[in-house]
Each structure stands twice: as structure tokens, then as C-alpha cells.
Write an enzyme that holds these catalytic residues in place. Structure first.
Site, PDB file in Angstrom:
ATOM      1  CB  SER A 321      -0.972  -0.022   1.182  1.00  0.00           C
ATOM      2  OG  SER A 321      -2.070  -0.834   0.875  1.00  0.00           O
ATOM      3  CE  LYS A 346      -4.394  -5.083   0.938  1.00  0.00           C
ATOM      4  NZ  LYS A 346      -4.318  -5.573   2.308  1.00  0.00           N
TER       5      LYS A 346
END
Length: 406
Positions: A321, A346
């Protein structure tokens, strides 16, 4: 490290526990340690998760409203809609769970203070122990092996699952609950009963690596004798204040010292903190673009960062992320050499919103891309130098070759 470290972070791999990409703000009405780490009117926040498909917010809100009107659980009704949608990273929290997630963004969590990783021979190993935490008080040390948790063998389980067991995710274990660990150290095996506690952690660790180059040669040159080695900055997660700590560590490093930025096992966090960290190494410019319901937006670094200091970024499959957003920016901008293994992948964006009955739904609304336009979601980022074992040693060698000491 021989494998990704799952460290002090929020609960649950699926329901926000990975400290996924969160855009700071207030909740809108209509942002893997095992046992460590992320007003007024409700703020706007965005979170990033990998996802197969998306679900309409109004459909979820309508389901929750109907359930509440019928005297049933709005949260359960919303979860059913999200589950059917195929949005595997979508999540629904009750008010207590969401409050815990928000506390995790401040570096607070319930656990025993153990960061775990996969050892070179495939076992689950204690990577770090939080000073003063339950595990530390019980004498557990880095390098110990986690054999069992509450009587169940864990050596073959995914590290993320071991982390969830340590925290008691499935049973919603609270501070004060107990967990029984089977610990191995060499030939010795023992059992420790720990009581989970509410803990806080510092997500950024700074240390010197390698001797000054003046000590590495018996006849150093004048230039070498003034070198100060290198600085490693380890960032476990992008909780509040972590970006400023990275920036301060860079500013405080000796002027001739290179930086090894270790993002292995970093499960993400507040995107504003990742952008602040990027600003430590960039003089303004694009960090990432993202879309929300098709509307394109951009994130920019602040001007004035250190653009000359040699920089190497360490990543692995646990880099997720917001940490991938930072890695992609430094790689695409040509600011760093990246070393390690492909990151998690992600890169989708979620927006939390309040539902009837008080629960909170996090639903996918878009995706982000690196400055060069690369999609991270499900692809991850491939480092410039792919290394399996001894990644840290290789990274130090690369940094030395860039003139950054170590």
C-alpha cells in the site's frame, strides 16, 4: 531478514489490519506485528486494498438501513452485501472496531509485542520484541521460534495468520486476555502464558550501519577518512508522525552518509505520511496519481528534500500500500535504487463511510498509479535488483557503490 516481517500493526489482515493506504481526513457521511503495527464532523478518508470488484455504497447503506428498521443488525446486513460483491478487501466495522483501527493509525494496538517473520528454514521466528511489552517481560527474544499458539502448531501457517492468532483477532481478544505460546530456543522448548496489553510503538527506527570508511582501510584517503558510513531508516508502518520522523532522520544524518530505507514488512498506513517521507528525498514533484469514482487526483512532494544523498530502498513481499506508493515514486523519479523482492501489490483505494446503525463500511472506489503511470494493484513493484537471501547485505553493497558509505 530472511523473510517479510509481520509487525506491530492493526488487527486483521482483511479488516483494516494491514494499515492499508489511508488518506487522512475525517469519516465521510454520504485512513503485520503480531501483536504490535496507522473531528468535528465526520472526516473523509481513503484506504487502499487489492480487490476483484467493487460494490455500490448506496446498496450497502440501503441494506443496513432496512436491517436497522427491522430491528436487526445493520453491520451484518452490510457485510452480506459486501461479501456478495466480490470486493475481497471491502470491510464493515462496528463502532468499536473502527475506533481500534483509528487508534492503530496513532501507533496503538492490543497485543503481546512480538514482530514475526519467516526464517531461512521456513519456520516462524521472532523478529523483534517491543521493550517493556508482555513478550519482553517473559524473556522472549529475537531469534526465538514460535512453535505453538494456544496449543496449535503454527510452524507451517502463514505468518499473517500467526500474527492474527497472537492478537486474538478471531475471538476479538481484548487487553488482559491470555495467550499461551510454545517457544523454541536452540534445543530448549518452553511454554509462556502472556497477557495481552494495550501497547504503543514507534514505527521508525534509525541506526548506523557499516563502519566509517576511514576504519575500513589501513591507509584511507582524505576523502575516505571523513566518511561517516551509512544510516538505515526502518519504517514498520506509516502511522501518524512517521513521515516527519523519516524527514528528521535524513536531515540529522551526516552530510556524507547514504541512506538505506528499509520498507520490508511495511504494511502501509496513512498516505499523507508516505508523501511526507517521499518529500525527504524529493524536491517537489509528483508522488502518485489516484482516481476516486473516475475523478483523477494527484499527490505531490513538498519542495526542499535531499536530492543528492545516495539512497537505496529495501522491499519485499510484505511491502504494501502506502509503502508501495513511496517505493514507486522513488523508483520512477530515479531517486533511489530498489533492492529485494517484488512487493505485495495492493494499490486500490477505499473510502470509509458511516452506515445507518453506526457501523462503518470501507468500499473500493478507485486505484492509484506511480508517477510513470504504473498500476501497483495485483502487480506489485519489481525492484531494480531482485535478491532473495541476504538482501540487506546486497543493499549495503549497492549503497557503498553509490558512494553512500556502509
Amino acid at each position: 531478514m530472511s523473510g517479510p516481517t509481520q509487525c506491530f500493526g492493526p488487527r486483521g489482515v482483511r479488516r483494516g489490519a494491514a494499515l492499508t493506504l489511508v488518506f487522512a481526513g475525517v469519516l465521510a457521511t454520504g485512513a503485520v506485528t503480531g501483536s504490535l503495527p496507522r473531528g468535528g464532523a465526520k472526516s473523509e478518508a481513503l484506504a487502499s486494498r487489492s480487490v476483484a470488484s467493487t460494490v455500490d455504497r448506496d446498496e450497502v447503506a440501503d441494506a443496513a438501513a432496512r436491517a436497522v428498521a427491522d430491528g436487526e443488525s445493520g453491520k451484518e446486513a452490510a457485510e452480506e452485501v459486501v461479501s456478495r460483491s466480490g470486493d475481497r478487501w471491502g470491510a464493515v466495522y462496528d463502532e468499536r472496531q473502527y475506533e481500534e483501527f483509528e487508534q492503530a493509525l496513532d501507533g496503538s494496538y492490543t497485543g503481546v509485542g512480538i514482530a514475526a517473520k519467516r526464517s531461512a528454514d521456513g519456520q516462524v521466528e521472532v523478529a523483534r520484541v517491543q521493550p517493556g511489552g508482555p513478550a519482553d517481560r517473559a524473556g522472549i527474544e529475537p531469534g526465538d521460534l514460535l512453535r505453538t499458539i494456544d496449543g496449535h502448531r503454527v510452524d507451517k501457517r502463514p505468518v499473517a495468520e500467526v500474527v492474527a492468532l497472537l492478537r486474538g483477532d478471531r475471538t476479538e481478544a481484548a487487553a488482559g486476555s491470555t495467550v499461551v505460546l510454545g517457544i523454541g530456543r536452540g534445543a530448549r522448548q518452553r511454554t509462556e502464558t502472556l497477557r495481552r496489553a494495550r501497547l504503543t510503538t514507534d514505527p521508525v527506527t534509525v541506526r548506523r550501519i557499516g563502519p566509517p570508511r576511514s576504519a575500513a582501510s589501513s591507509a584511507p584517503s582524505a576523502a575516505a577518512s571523513s566518511s561517516s558510513g551509512a544510516v538505515m531508516i526502518e519504517v514498520d508502518s506509516f502511522t501518524r508522525g512517521s513521515g516527519a520522523k523519516v524527514r528528521d532522520a535524513v536531515r540529522d544524518a551526516p552530510s556524507d552518509a547514504g541512506v538505506l530505507l528499509d520498507l520490508r514488512g511495511n504494511s502501509g498506513g496513512l498516505v499523507t505520511e508516505a508523501v511526507t517521507a517521499a518529500s525527504a528525498f524529493l524536491d517537489g514533484g509528483l508522488v502518485a496519481t489516484y482516481d476516486v469514482h473516475g475523478e483523477q487526483r494527484a499527490l505531490y512532494a513538498q519542495p526542499g528534500g535531499d536530492t543528492d544523498r545516495p539512497l537505496v530502498v529495501l522491499v519485499d513481499g510484505g511491502t504494501m500500500s502506502a509503502a508501495e506508493l513511496l517505493t514507486g515514486a522513488l523508483q520512477d523519479r530515479g531517486r533511489a535504487v530498489t533492492v529485494g523482492s517484488r512487493t505485495f501489490g495492493k494499490g486500490s483505494v477505499q473510502m470509509p463511510s458511516k452506515l445507518p446503525g453506526g457501523s462503518v463500511a470501507e468500499l473500493t472506489v478507485g486505484h492509484y498509479r506511480t508517477p510513470a503511470g504504473r498500476s501497483v494493484d495485483e502487480h506489485g513493484i519489481t525492484p531494480d535488483l531482485t535478491v532473495g537471501s541476504k538482501a540487506e547485505q546486497r543493499a549495503e553493497t549497492v549503497l557503498s557503490g553509490l558512494g553512500g558509505g556502509s
